[in-house]
Design a protein around this motif. Structure first.
Motif, mmCIF file in Angstrom:
data_model
loop_
_atom_site.group_PDB
_atom_site.id
_atom_site.type_symbol
_atom_site.label_atom_id
_atom_site.label_comp_id
_atom_site.label_asym_id
_atom_site.label_seq_id
_atom_site.Cartn_x
_atom_site.Cartn_y
_atom_site.Cartn_z
ATOM 1 N N SER A 76 44.279 -34.473 37.283
ATOM 2 C CA SER A 76 43.477 -33.549 36.469
ATOM 3 C C SER A 76 44.384 -32.903 35.430
ATOM 4 N N ASN A 77 43.922 -32.898 34.184
ATOM 5 C CA ASN A 77 44.625 -32.220 33.099
ATOM 6 C C ASN A 77 43.770 -31.052 32.636
ATOM 7 N N ALA A 78 44.342 -29.859 32.666
ATOM 8 C CA ALA A 78 43.609 -28.676 32.231
ATOM 9 C C ALA A 78 44.323 -28.043 31.041
ATOM 10 N N THR A 79 43.553 -27.642 30.036
ATOM 11 C CA THR A 79 44.112 -26.992 28.849
ATOM 12 C C THR A 79 43.300 -25.751 28.514
ATOM 13 N N LEU A 80 43.930 -24.821 27.807
ATOM 14 C CA LEU A 80 43.255 -23.587 27.420
ATOM 15 C C LEU A 80 42.039 -23.897 26.556
ATOM 16 N N SER A 81 40.945 -23.203 26.831
ATOM 17 C CA SER A 81 39.713 -23.419 26.069
ATOM 18 C C SER A 81 39.099 -22.055 25.741
ATOM 19 N N MET A 82 39.737 -21.337 24.796
ATOM 20 C CA MET A 82 39.294 -19.997 24.446
ATOM 21 C C MET A 82 39.285 -19.814 22.932
ATOM 22 N N SER A 83 38.274 -19.125 22.443
ATOM 23 C CA SER A 83 38.204 -18.815 21.018
ATOM 24 C C SER A 83 39.149 -17.662 20.695
ATOM 25 N N LYS A 84 39.367 -17.451 19.401
ATOM 26 C CA LYS A 84 40.217 -16.345 18.954
ATOM 27 C C LYS A 84 39.665 -15.013 19.444
ATOM 28 N N GLU A 85 38.359 -14.845 19.379
ATOM 29 C CA GLU A 85 37.730 -13.592 19.806
ATOM 30 C C GLU A 85 37.898 -13.368 21.305
ATOM 31 N N GLN A 86 37.785 -14.428 22.093
ATOM 32 C CA GLN A 86 37.972 -14.312 23.548
ATOM 33 C C GLN A 86 39.410 -13.904 23.878
ATOM 34 N N ILE A 87 40.365 -14.492 23.150
ATOM 35 C CA ILE A 87 41.779 -14.154 23.376
ATOM 36 C C ILE A 87 42.037 -12.697 23.000
ATOM 37 N N LYS A 88 41.468 -12.237 21.883
ATOM 38 C CA LYS A 88 41.629 -10.846 21.458
ATOM 39 C C LYS A 88 41.117 -9.888 22.532
ATOM 40 N N LYS A 89 39.927 -10.166 23.062
ATOM 41 C CA LYS A 89 39.341 -9.302 24.095
ATOM 42 C C LYS A 89 40.217 -9.274 25.350
ATOM 43 N N LEU A 90 40.749 -10.434 25.716
ATOM 44 C CA LEU A 90 41.597 -10.521 26.902
ATOM 45 C C LEU A 90 42.872 -9.695 26.723
ATOM 46 N N ILE A 91 43.515 -9.820 25.565
ATOM 47 C CA ILE A 91 44.757 -9.087 25.307
ATOM 48 C C ILE A 91 44.513 -7.582 25.297
ATOM 49 N N ILE A 92 43.459 -7.160 24.607
ATOM 50 C CA ILE A 92 43.144 -5.723 24.538
ATOM 51 C C ILE A 92 42.853 -5.167 25.925
ATOM 52 N N ALA A 93 42.107 -5.927 26.741
ATOM 53 C CA ALA A 93 41.780 -5.475 28.102
ATOM 54 C C ALA A 93 43.043 -5.309 28.947
ATOM 55 N N GLN A 94 44.001 -6.237 28.802
ATOM 56 C CA GLN A 94 45.247 -6.153 29.560
ATOM 57 C C GLN A 94 46.081 -4.956 29.123
ATOM 58 N N VAL A 95 46.144 -4.721 27.801
ATOM 59 C CA VAL A 95 46.910 -3.572 27.289
ATOM 60 C C VAL A 95 46.265 -2.265 27.753
ATOM 61 N N GLU A 96 44.943 -2.173 27.693
ATOM 62 C CA GLU A 96 44.247 -0.963 28.143
ATOM 63 C C GLU A 96 44.520 -0.687 29.620
ATOM 64 N N LYS A 97 44.688 -1.733 30.373
ATOM 65 C CA LYS A 97 44.911 -1.593 31.813
ATOM 66 C C LYS A 97 46.358 -1.202 32.135
ATOM 67 N N MET A 98 47.322 -1.905 31.504
ATOM 68 C CA MET A 98 48.735 -1.721 31.851
ATOM 69 C C MET A 98 49.438 -0.674 30.983
ATOM 70 N N MET A 99 49.029 -0.551 29.702
ATOM 71 C CA MET A 99 49.681 0.398 28.790
ATOM 72 C C MET A 99 48.625 1.120 27.958
ATOM 73 N N PRO A 100 47.802 1.956 28.586
ATOM 74 C CA PRO A 100 46.669 2.577 27.887
ATOM 75 C C PRO A 100 47.060 3.391 26.653
ATOM 76 N N GLU A 101 48.270 3.944 26.679
ATOM 77 C CA GLU A 101 48.704 4.761 25.535
ATOM 78 C C GLU A 101 48.924 3.923 24.273
ATOM 79 N N GLN A 102 49.062 2.597 24.429
ATOM 80 C CA GLN A 102 49.286 1.729 23.277
ATOM 81 C C GLN A 102 48.018 0.964 22.855
ATOM 82 N N ALA A 103 46.941 1.191 23.546
ATOM 83 C CA ALA A 103 45.718 0.417 23.307
ATOM 84 C C ALA A 103 45.178 0.575 21.885
#
Length: 298
Positions: free
Chosen positions: A212-239
Motif C-alpha cells: 500500500s502506498n499512501a500520500t498526503l491528500s489535502m487542499s491548501k485550505e485544509q492544511i491552513k486550518k490544521l496548522i492554525i488549530a495546532q498553534v491554537e492548541k500548543m501556543m495560543p499566544e501566537q495564534a
C-alpha cells in the motif's frame, strides 16, 4: 484496430481481476499470534532512535457476528538519549500502552470496527499519562519549562484518544490493517491517519504480497486550518500572529506539509501477515521525520 483495443482492454481487466485478494483471516477462539517490531526513527539533527517491541494478539471471543481480538504490547525498549526531548516524549507515548489489553471488536469477516473496552481503558491510560509526565520531568527538568504539565498531558493523551488509538491499533503498524478487505491492484481509499492528516492509499497485489502506498491528500485550505488549530492548541499566544501571516508563510514554503507511507505485507495462507515493512516520511515546516519499521511473526 477496434478489435485490438477491445482485446487489450479485456486482457487488462483479466490481469486486474487476477490481482485481487480477499483477506478473511482465520480467527478461532483462543488462537494467539506474537509479533516482534523493530523500528528506527530519524529526527532532524538528532541521532536515530531505535525501538523494539513484542505485541500479542489473542482471539478472546468468537460469535456469529464477529470477534474480539485482545492486543497487548508485552515488551518495549528504546535507546532514545536522555536529553532527546522529542524522543523521550515519543517513547513515553509508546510506554503508556505497554501491558494494557486493548480489545478490538471485528465484524464476521475480521474487519476491525471499534475498541470494545475504551471506557475502562481510558481511565487506565489517564493514570499512565500522569506517571509518564512525572517520569519525564524527573529525567529532564528542562522539559517542564518548554512544555507545562497541561500541554504535555494534552499531547500525550491525544495519541491515546479513542479515534487515534483505534487507527494506531489497526493501521500500517498492525497485522489487522487488511483484515476483512477485498483488495485489488489499483484500488484506492481515503484515510485519516493518526496525526489527523488526510491521505490517499493505493493497493498493489501480487499473490500473497500486498503493498500500500499512501500520500498526503489535502487542499491548501485544509492544511491552513490544521496548522492554525495546532498553534491554537500548543501556543495560543501566537495564534493571532499565525492567522495574519499564514498565507505569506505558506507561499514562502516555510509551512510546507507532506507525508508519504509505503507498507508491504507478506501474508500466510491463514491471511495473518508473516512479516511486513513500513517506511513513513513526514515533513513539516522544513523538518523531515523518517520512520522505518519491520515486523515479524515469532
Amino acid at each position: 484496430m477496434k478489435k485490438l483495443l477491445t482485446l487489450s482492454m479485456m486482457l487488462m481487466v483479466a490481469v486486474l481481476a487476477q490481482a485481487q485478494l480477499k483477506v478473511i483471516p482465520t480467527l478461532n477462539k483462543g488462537m494467539e499470534k506474537v509479533y516482534e517490531t523493530k523500528a528506527t526513527m530519524i529526527l532532524p539533527g538528532q541521532p536515530a532512535i531505535n525501538m523494539v517491541s513484542d505485541t500479542k494478539y489473542t482471539v478472546s471471543e468468537a460469535t456469529a457476528d464477529g470477534y474480539i481480538i485482545d492486543v497487548v504490547t508485552t515488551t518495549f525498549s528504546s535507546d532514545a538519549a536522555k536529553d532527546n526531548i522529542t524522543g523521550q516524549i515519543m517513547t513515553a507515548a509508546q510506554e503508556m500502552t505497554k501491558d494494557v489489553i486493548i480489545r478490538i471488536a471485528t465484524d464476521k469477516n475480521g474487519k476491525p470496527v471499534k475498541i470494545a473496552n475504551y471506557d475502562e481503558l481510558s481511565k487506565k491510560l489517564n493514570e499512565r499519562g500522569q506517571l509518564m509526565i512525572k517520569k519525564l520531568y524527573e529525567l529532564m527538568p528542562e522539559v517542564k519549562e518548554a512544555l507545562p504539565e497541561d500541554a504535555l498531558k494534552e499531547q500525550l493523551m491525544e495519541s491515546v484518544a479513542e479515534e487515534p488509538l483505534f487507527k494506531s491499533m489497526t493501521g500500517t503498524n498492525s497485522p489487522l490493517l487488511l483484515f476483512g478487505k477485498t483488495i485489488m491492484t489499483g484500488a484506492q481509499e481515503e484515510i485519516v491517519n493518526e496525526q489527523g492528516l488526510n491521505m490517499k492509499r493505493m493497493y498493489f497485489v501480487n499473490g500473497k504480497k500486498v503493498t500500500s502506498n499512501a500520500t498526503l491528500s489535502m487542499s491548501k485550505e485544509q492544511i491552513k486550518k490544521l496548522i492554525i488549530a495546532q498553534v491554537e492548541k500548543m501556543m495560543p499566544e501566537q495564534a493571532d500572529a499565525i492567522k495574519e501571516q499564514i498565507d505569506q508563510l505558506m507561499e514562502s514554503g516555510m509551512l510546507k506539509l507532506d507525508a508519504k507511507e509505503t507498507t508491504t505485507f507478506e501474508l500466510q495462507d491463514d491471511c495473518w501477515p508473516k512479516t511486513w515493512t513500513t517506511e513513513a516520511t513526514n515533513e513539516s515546516a522544513g523538518q523531515k521525520n523518517v520512520t522505518k519499521t519491520t515486523t515479524t511473526l515469532k
